[in-house]
Design an enzyme around this catalytic site. Structure first.
Site, PDB file in Angstrom:
ATOM      1  N   LYS A 224      48.620  26.239  13.622  1.00 26.95           N
ATOM      2  CA  LYS A 224      47.975  24.939  13.384  1.00 26.95           C
ATOM      3  C   LYS A 224      48.844  23.783  13.891  1.00 26.95           C
ATOM      4  CE  LYS A 224      44.772  27.112  10.981  1.00 26.95           C
ATOM      5  NZ  LYS A 224      43.445  27.396  11.527  1.00 26.95           N
ATOM      6  N   ARG A 387      46.553  37.269   2.952  1.00 33.85           N
ATOM      7  CA  ARG A 387      46.288  37.360   4.394  1.00 33.85           C
ATOM      8  C   ARG A 387      46.740  38.672   5.004  1.00 33.85           C
ATOM      9  NH1 ARG A 387      44.002  32.581   7.074  1.00 33.85           N
ATOM     10  NH2 ARG A 387      43.848  31.091   5.361  1.00 33.85           N
ATOM     11  N   ARG A 418      28.348  25.156   5.779  1.00 35.31           N
ATOM     12  CA  ARG A 418      27.638  25.822   4.689  1.00 35.31           C
ATOM     13  C   ARG A 418      26.715  24.787   4.077  1.00 35.31           C
ATOM     14  NH1 ARG A 418      28.858  30.184   1.157  1.00 35.31           N
ATOM     15  NH2 ARG A 418      30.504  31.037   2.450  1.00 35.31           N
TER      16      ARG A 418
HETATM   17  O1  SAT Z   1      47.809  29.183   7.035  1.00 40.96           O
HETATM   18  S1  SAT Z   1      46.996  28.900   8.227  1.00 40.96           S
HETATM   19  O2  SAT Z   1      46.964  27.465   8.469  1.00 40.96           O
HETATM   20  O3  SAT Z   1      47.545  29.575   9.389  1.00 40.96           O
HETATM   21  C1  SAT Z   1      45.429  29.471   7.985  1.00 40.96           C
HETATM   22  C2  SAT Z   1      44.490  28.436   7.510  1.00 40.96           C
HETATM   23  O4  SAT Z   1      44.753  27.772   6.519  1.00 40.96           O
HETATM   24  O5  SAT Z   1      43.426  28.274   8.141  1.00 40.96           O
HETATM   25 MN    MN Z   2      41.579  28.169  10.999  1.00 44.82          MN
END
Ligand code: SAT
Ligand code: MN
Length: 606
Positions: A224, A387, A418
């Site tokens: 991100k 995850r 949604r």
């Molecule tokens: O933790 S991450 O930012 O990689 C996943 C997410 O929150 O979409």
């Molecule tokens: Mn994402």
């Protein structure tokens, strides 16, 4: 490799300065080898932080349990530190870059004591692709090194492309837990308390400084932080797109191929859509990416997309053979699991994995846990944001083009959310600017009470980029408008808004979703060729009632309802955008979008 052997003098100097500031015991430049990955896992096992799973059931897989304070991205501690606050915009947390650097430099002083500093050269995108970008992350977490091995391309091959003077995004990362003399982690996930966590971005200087968290997007800085927040700024400056989008390859029964990308807010089934198994006979869907797309114009005037990532960092709970069989296959081996539960025979388990918990588990907190289906208040065994980190190459549906350095030509963009009411199953934008308007008003129903928003309300998440845009969102909308300006529209992707989540008056989902969404994809595919039954409406171009084939259990009346233009509902939607959404962006909201709003309103009034 030693730091002194680095050929890039800027990189070498930067690492040496960090070493002086952070005072690790040793420094290691990562080579990206399998041996290095194995060594990282061994270090974490020795520290009591990794558990090997049953090799007969999950070969090459390990489980980590993080600290309960360190289980997700922390948006409240994520900063866009541009020189001017107005450049960060109303949807980002802003701090003055000089002040933030001062605060964080104090935190970084001696922060790696007792640990090793790993230098991770990484490429987002196939190594050497002209769409790819290089970052270098300094981290004191072997967990981060192992995850980055899966999520990005790392090591010596990246240094080779970087050469002696190539551009890279410098990224600092520390878990913020220096060790005293002889002190060990001893099974305790290292991190700093919330008030000392910082996930900082300096867009002008293209830098990332992260401190205090070892989890996910806070710590795996290629994802991100680089591939969206910093890349969105690079994309604005260089005329391309860095988007929070999946990438799909679709093949019709005749063998024609198209690629589409799609942006959806969290909890809208993006990873499931990316790996969809079509129910529609003769159609094939393959995966190019599940989270991020970088797109640049090719010499032919079309937009080409790459997936900058090399792995999937997916949410475990809810993943099962029904919702996503391809993901279940992908994560059977060589996968890092974080914060899921572990069974007595050292396999993984999570809520909605598709079968009951077998016996006495250890939950994500490390406590014994026995499923009690009569207790509605039982705490979950797996954290809701637990995850898996798995190599994309292991996905049975991965498209052969997924690492093509040229990228794949995009025919359509999907936006979705949604939305239990009002928004139809699918709606094609009349043109580029109408599509940008659609992206700018993306909203999704807030389901869990986890967020500080009333459940059932709509949270606007333009382009699904709200937490990921590295600059003012009004300028971001402008950038999207500019991307289409002066271009041959026939070569630009067509834009569609989809909604799998319509409910009837009894509160039941009308459309079955998952693999049945292939029926909608087929219509979109045909529309890109100007085919498929379609009707012009005040809100966009909708399918004729029979243009989309019906899954079992969806009646004529259901189909009519989800393809209906709800004039009154749309008037409210428009009013909400005008009164509550667009004003947030002040005078940076492009006038073209207000014109779209006016035009739709006028058409709705008839
Ligand atoms: O933790 S991450 O930012 O990689 C996943 C997410 O929150 O979409
Ligand atoms: Mn994402």
């Amino acid at each position: 490799m030693k730091v002194s052997e680095l050929k890039h003098s800027g990189l070498k100097k930067w690492v040496e300065e960090a070493q002086t500031l952070m005072t690790p015991d040793t420094v290691e430049v990562c080579d990206g080898s399998k041996a290095e990955y194995d060594r990282m896992i061994q270090i974490m096992k020795d520290a009591g932080l990794a558990t090997e799973l049953n090799p007969a059931k999950k070969p090459g897989c390990v489980l980590f349990r993080s600290d309960p304070s360190d289980v997700a991205r922390v948006e409240s501690n994520t900063y866009i530190a541009s020189k001017s606050q107005n450049d960060a915009g109303p949807t980002n947390n802003w701090k003055d870059p000089a002040e933030l650097k001062k605060t964080m430099t104090d935190l970084y002083k001696g922060c790696m004591k007792g640990r090793t500093m790993y230098v991770i050269p990484y490429s987002m995108g196939p190594v050497g692709s002209n769409i790819a970008k290089i970052g270098v992350e300094l981290t004191d977490s072997p967990y981060v090194v192992a995850n980055m091995h899966i999520m990005a391309r790392v090591g010596t091959k990246v240094l080779d492309v970087l050469g002696s003077d190539g551009f890279f995004v410098p990224c600092y990362h520390s878990v913020g837990k220096p060790l005293g003399q002889g002190e060990k982690d001893n099974g305790k996930w290292p991190c700093a308390p919330l008030e000392k966590k910082y996930i900082s971005h300096f867009p002008e200087t293209r830098e990332i400084w992260s401190y205090g968290s070892g989890y996910g997007g806070n710590a795996l800085l290629g994802k991100k932080c680089l591939a969206l927040r910093i890349a969105s700024v690079l994309a604005r400056d260089e005329g391309w797109l860095a988007e929070h989008m999946l990438i799909l390859k679709i093949t019709n029964p005749k063998g024609d191929v198209k690629y589409i990308t799609g942006a959806f807010p969290s909890a809208c089934g993006k990873t499931n859509l990316a790996m969809l198994i079509p129910t529609l006979p003769g159609w094939k869907v393959e995966t190019v990416g599940d989270d991020i797309a970088w797109m640049k114009f090719g010499p032919d005037g079309r937009l080409y997309a790459i997936n900058p990532e090399a792995g999937f960092f997916g949410v475990a709970p809810g993943t099962n053979n029904e919702s996503n069989r391809n993901a279940m296959e992908t994560i059977k081996k060589n996968t890092i699991y974080t914060n899921v539960a572990i069974t007595p025979d050292k396999d993984v388990w999570w809520e909605m994995i598709g079968y009951d918990a077998p016996g006495k588990l250890i939950d994500w907190n490390g406590n014994e846990w026995v499923q009690d289906k009569n207790n509605k208040d039982q705490k979950p065994a797996a954290h809701p944001n637990s995850r898996f980190t798995a190599p994309a190459s292991q996905c049975p549906a991965i498209a052969k083009e997924w690492e093509d350095p040229k990228g794949v030509p995009i025919s359509a963009f999907l936006f979705g959310g949604r939305r239990p009411k009002t928004i139809p199953l699918v709606n094609q934008a009349k043109n580029w600017i109408h599509g940008v308007f659609m992206g700018s008003i993306v909203g999704s129903e807030v389901t869990a009470a986890a967020l500080d928003v009333k459940a059932g309300t709509i949270r606007r998440d333009p382009f699904a980029m709200l937490p990921f845009c590295g600059y003012h969102m009004g300028d971001y909308f402008k950038h999207w408008i500019k991307i289409g300006q002066g271009k041959d529209e026939s070569k630009l992707p067509k834009i569609f808004f989809v909604n799998w989540f319509r409910k009837n008056d009894a509160g039941k989902f009308i459309w079955p979703g998952y693999g049945e969404n292939s029926r909608v994809l087929a219509w979109i595919f045909d529309r890109c060729d100007g085919k498929g039954g379609a009707v012009e409406t005040p809100i966009g171009t909708l399918p004729t009632p029979d243009a989309i084939t019906r899954p079992d259990g969806v009646s004529d009346a259901d189909m009519k309802e989800i393809l209906n233009v709800d004039i009154e509902g749309w008037k409210k939607e428009i009013e909400d955008v005008r009164a509550n959404h667009y004003p947030k962006f002040g005078d940076k909201l492009p006038k073209e979008l207000y014109s779209e709003l006016d035009a739709i309103e006028k058409r709705l009034r008839g």
